[in-house]
Design an enzyme around this catalytic site. Structure first.
Site, PDB file in Angstrom:
ATOM      1  N   ASP A  18      27.223  52.296  47.886  1.00 16.70           N
ATOM      2  CA  ASP A  18      26.938  53.125  46.713  1.00 16.70           C
ATOM      3  C   ASP A  18      28.175  53.378  45.862  1.00 16.70           C
ATOM      4  OD1 ASP A  18      28.328  54.785  48.389  1.00 16.70           O
ATOM      5  OD2 ASP A  18      26.970  56.501  48.166  1.00 16.70           O
ATOM      6  N   GLU A  74      31.221  54.673  46.975  1.00 14.20           N
ATOM      7  CA  GLU A  74      32.182  55.635  47.521  1.00 14.20           C
ATOM      8  C   GLU A  74      33.415  54.919  48.067  1.00 14.20           C
ATOM      9  OE1 GLU A  74      30.852  58.385  50.420  1.00 14.20           O
ATOM     10  OE2 GLU A  74      29.261  59.220  49.158  1.00 14.20           O
ATOM     11  N   HIS A  76      51.106  60.374  26.164  1.00 13.18           N
ATOM     12  CA  HIS A  76      50.608  60.409  24.787  1.00 13.18           C
ATOM     13  C   HIS A  76      51.171  61.621  24.038  1.00 13.18           C
ATOM     14  CE1 HIS A  76      47.983  59.345  21.511  1.00 13.18           C
ATOM     15  NE2 HIS A  76      47.434  60.540  21.506  1.00 13.18           N
ATOM     16  N   ASP A  90      51.460  56.852  12.891  1.00 13.37           N
ATOM     17  CA  ASP A  90      50.900  58.169  12.566  1.00 13.37           C
ATOM     18  C   ASP A  90      52.009  59.210  12.672  1.00 13.37           C
ATOM     19  OD1 ASP A  90      51.208  58.735  15.329  1.00 13.37           O
ATOM     20  OD2 ASP A  90      49.194  57.982  15.732  1.00 13.37           O
ATOM     21  N   LYS A 109      47.883  58.441   8.421  1.00 19.66           N
ATOM     22  CA  LYS A 109      46.516  58.011   8.720  1.00 19.66           C
ATOM     23  C   LYS A 109      45.630  59.228   8.929  1.00 19.66           C
ATOM     24  CE  LYS A 109      46.251  57.656  13.744  1.00 19.66           C
ATOM     25  NZ  LYS A 109      46.242  56.811  14.923  1.00 19.66           N
ATOM     26  N   ASP A 153      44.430  50.874  21.913  1.00 20.83           N
ATOM     27  CA  ASP A 153      43.114  50.917  22.545  1.00 20.83           C
ATOM     28  C   ASP A 153      42.207  49.871  21.918  1.00 20.83           C
ATOM     29  OD1 ASP A 153      40.815  51.545  23.876  1.00 20.83           O
ATOM     30  OD2 ASP A 153      40.805  53.667  23.366  1.00 20.83           O
ATOM     31  N   THR A 154      41.494  50.223  20.871  1.00 20.36           N
ATOM     32  CA  THR A 154      40.602  49.249  20.226  1.00 20.36           C
ATOM     33  C   THR A 154      41.327  48.409  19.185  1.00 20.36           C
ATOM     34  OG1 THR A 154      39.937  50.866  18.552  1.00 20.36           O
ATOM     35  CG2 THR A 154      38.620  50.767  20.575  1.00 20.36           C
ATOM     36  N   THR A 191      43.476  50.926  14.541  1.00 23.94           N
ATOM     37  CA  THR A 191      44.607  51.506  13.828  1.00 23.94           C
ATOM     38  C   THR A 191      45.698  50.462  13.605  1.00 23.94           C
ATOM     39  OG1 THR A 191      44.191  53.705  14.744  1.00 23.94           O
ATOM     40  CG2 THR A 191      46.408  53.270  13.953  1.00 23.94           C
TER      41      THR A 191
END
Length: 369
Positions: A94, A96, A187, A226, A249, A279-280, A283
């Site tokens: 399952d 675990e 971050h 940024d 931004k 990340d994606t 930006t």
């Protein structure tokens, strides 16, 4: 008969007591007039705690890892000269986690390497369970080495009724048994304050700066994507002795940004975008386009943590970016390994030196240079 006492001297490597006998009375030597003349033996220098370049001979140091980035853990072990600890990590049907230590850790100084990258929840739970096993096995001290700290982007209440997950994870780590944390490029630097245990916060900039010094790009300008990354970019620009520019931004939604303005002169210059996480890559690509629209000649980028989720790899491959430099805090996706624009630098040496310093109780701050 002179009284004698025994002094125990602790060896900084083995910690075993070595008995040395010293006399409580000074030695007597005959003088020319027949009277005893007091002479004192030169005092032996105090035992010095030497910092070994490697920890090969120190049996008290143990390094373990989970399943998230075993390759990095093995590199660290090779650097410091300590074998990777033997464990058994399995899963029930399952899902675990079942974890077992296969060697003795009683009283040992244990370093547990586990970035909480994708799948974040799975690797975070693994880390908590491994720490619990170490604590119950009577480890002397547990230092969690988290090259990538998941859930760090939720570090404040920027909207009503949201969680501060970076604080929650810090509490979980402490409750599970961590005595110390070694983190890389958080971050937000204030996350250190969420911990009630000592935190060593390293930066990957020494590794990245060295690479770009050797690359020797002409007319270089460091760009912060940024306002939140200005301090990081300013430090980077100072080390390379180049100008700084900032991209203003506005984030319209989660993983959705809109580039507004470029602050600084980038006309005819080579730009280097510096970020902590990609990340994606939305930006990043928009920042590249904005800089080229302002007259930049070429655009490079570097980041510490290559999360590269969703369409990130496709966006980077199709972008006008010259090269993206990342570190191995997170293992690259299979499709990212095939993209020639993406180059990976290792921070195993940086983490290895930090582990040596923590164990030998010497300064970690020298690694910031």
């Amino acid at each position: 008969m002179n009284e004698r006492n025994t002094t125990a001297v602790l060896s900084p490597i083995s910690e075993q007591a070595e008995e040395t006998e010293t006399s409580s009375q000074p030695a007597l030597a005959p003088s020319q007039n027949g009277q005893a003349k007091v002479t004192r033996a030169p005092e032996a220098p105090a035992p010095e705690k030497k910092r070994s370049g490697r920890l090969t001979d120190d049996k008290r140091v143990k390094i373990f890892c989970g399943s998230s980035n075993k390759a990095l853990a093995e590199e660290i072990c090779k650097f410091v000269g300590v074998p990777l600890g033997e464990t058994r990590l399995q899963r029930f049907s399952d899902g675990e986690v079942h974890f077992q230590l296969l060697e003795n850790v009683r009283g040992a100084d244990v370093f547990l390497v586990q970035p909480t990258c994708f799948p974040v929840d799975q690797h975070l739970v693994e880390l908590l369970i491994m720490m619990d096993a170490l604590k119950r096995a009577s480890a002397g001290r547990i230092t969690v080495v988290i090259p990538y700290y998941g859930y760090a982007r939720q570090d404040r209440k920027d909207r009503p009724r949201v969680a501060i997950t970076s604080k929650l994870v810090a509490d979980l780590l402490t409750t599970a048994g961590a005595n110390r944390a070694l983190l890389v490029d958080l971050h937000a630097a204030q996350i250190q304050g969420f911990f009630n245990i000592p935190v060593d916060h390293l930066f990957a900039s020494p590794v990245l700066v060295s690479y770009f010094r050797e690359l020797d790009l002409p007319n270089l300008t460091v760009v912060s994507p940024d306002a939140g990354g200005v301090e990081r970019a300013r430090f980077f620009a100072k080390k390379l002795d180049v100008p700084l520019a900032i991209v203003d931004k506005r984030r319209t939604d989660i993983n959705v940004t809109e580039v507004m303005n470029v602050i600084g002169d980038v006309q005819g210059r080579t730009c280097l975008i510096l970020d902590d996480i990609i990340d994606t890559a939305g930006t990043l690509v928009k920042t590249v386009d904005a800089l080229l629209a302002e007259g930049a000649e070429k655009v490079y980028a570097c980041a510490t943590h290559p999360v590269l989720s969703g369409p990130a790899v496709e966006r980077i491959a199709a972008s006008r970016l010259e090269q993206l430099i990342v570190t191995n805090t997170i293992p690259l996706r299979e499709d990212a390994l095939k993209v020639e624009k993406i180059k990976v630098l290792s921070i195993a040496g940086l983490l290895g030196r930090a582990i040596e310093s923590i164990h030998m109780e010497t300064s970690v701050s020298t690694l910031f240079n």
